[in-house]
Design an enzyme around this catalytic site. Structure first.
Site, PDB file in Angstrom:
ATOM      1  N   GLU A 237       1.619  -3.727   4.397  1.00 27.91           N
ATOM      2  CA  GLU A 237       1.144  -4.521   5.530  1.00 27.91           C
ATOM      3  C   GLU A 237       2.345  -5.230   6.147  1.00 27.91           C
ATOM      4  O   GLU A 237       3.360  -5.427   5.481  1.00 27.91           O
ATOM      5  CB  GLU A 237       0.073  -5.521   5.084  1.00 27.91           C
ATOM      6  CG  GLU A 237      -0.674  -6.188   6.219  1.00 27.91           C
ATOM      7  CD  GLU A 237      -1.264  -5.202   7.200  1.00 27.91           C
ATOM      8  OE1 GLU A 237      -0.581  -4.919   8.228  1.00 27.91           O
ATOM      9  OE2 GLU A 237      -2.366  -4.686   6.948  1.00 27.91           O
TER      10      GLU A 237
ATOM     11  N   CYS B 119      -5.705  -1.327   7.297  1.00 24.23           N
ATOM     12  CA  CYS B 119      -4.881  -0.614   6.319  1.00 24.23           C
ATOM     13  C   CYS B 119      -4.360   0.630   7.016  1.00 24.23           C
ATOM     14  O   CYS B 119      -5.137   1.516   7.365  1.00 24.23           O
ATOM     15  CB  CYS B 119      -5.699  -0.236   5.082  1.00 24.23           C
ATOM     16  SG  CYS B 119      -4.728   0.676   3.853  1.00 24.23           S
TER      17      CYS B 119
END
Length: 221
Positions: free
Chosen positions: A104, A2
């Site tokens: 992402e 992340c």
């Protein structure tokens, strides 16, 4: 992993969602939160929950060089209870890192496509985080890392890792001032259920942490 996320909620929404009694100094909504920046986190100090800002990128208290933080924005939840950098933090320095979506990048034949990802049924949520205090001479720093895990069925076509998103009913338990053993904390993470997620494509302007604004979350065809 992340490496970028958003927090667009108004302060009052955050206070209500997480049961906080005090205002958050210097809070501003953010469209493109990046490592090295200040992130909104919540801890339980033994008397009450408190919200404040930590620098994203963990600097362990024993580190000689604070630049190590740039390599420690994430911690693998499967092994954090075994690693010197995280083991002690798993026992007593757990935090919530407040967010409402994360980015992402999915590999495609044309390159990497940025996606904005969020739980289907929750406007606000918390990543499971760890924090620490580092100090040298007169300098001190409060930093954090986001725990990650193997991607679930939804995320695996996008990336092989994903952040640990705490279910709403497990958020307070994660930060309770109970000194778990590191193995207990790891077991807690393993047993969590994952919210259903949604994702859509966004512009590659989110690739640069210098870019901030509604354009970052605008869907693209």
């Amino acid at each position: 992993m992340c490496g970028r996320y958003t927090l667009l909620a108004e302060e009052v929404e955050i206070l209500k969602e997480f049961g906080l009694d005090h205002k958050i100094p210097n809070y501003e909504p953010r469209y493109n939160i990046a490592p090295g920046q200040k992130v909104l986190a919540i801890i339980q100090d033994g008397k009450e929950k408190r919200a404040g800002f930590l620098k994203w990128g963990l600097v362990p208290f024993w580190a000689k060089d604070p630049k190590i933080g740039y390599k420690m924005i994430n911690a693998r939840s499967e092994t954090a209870h075994e690693k010197p950098s995280f083991k002690q933090l798993m026992t007593k320095k757990r935090c919530l890192i407040v967010a409402d979506s994360f980015y992402e990048w999915q590999r495609t034949d044309e390159g990497k496509q940025a996606k904005r990802i969020s739980p289907k049924d929750r406007k606000l949520f918390a990543f499971a985080g760890l924090w620490d205090k580092w100090g040298k001479d007169e300098e001190e720093m409060f930093t954090c890392t986001i725990l990650t895990k193997e991607a679930n069925e939804f995320m695996s076509p996008i990336h092989d890792r994903m952040p640990v998103i705490l279910p709403r009913d497990k958020q307070d338990e994660w930060i309770e001032p109970v000194k778990w053993g590191a193995d207990e904390a790891a077991g807690f993470i393993r047993m969590l259920l994952t919210d259903e997620l949604d994702a859509y494509d966004v512009s590659d302007i989110v690739n640069s942490p210098k870019n901030e604004g509604p354009e970052c979350i605008k869907p693209i065809a």
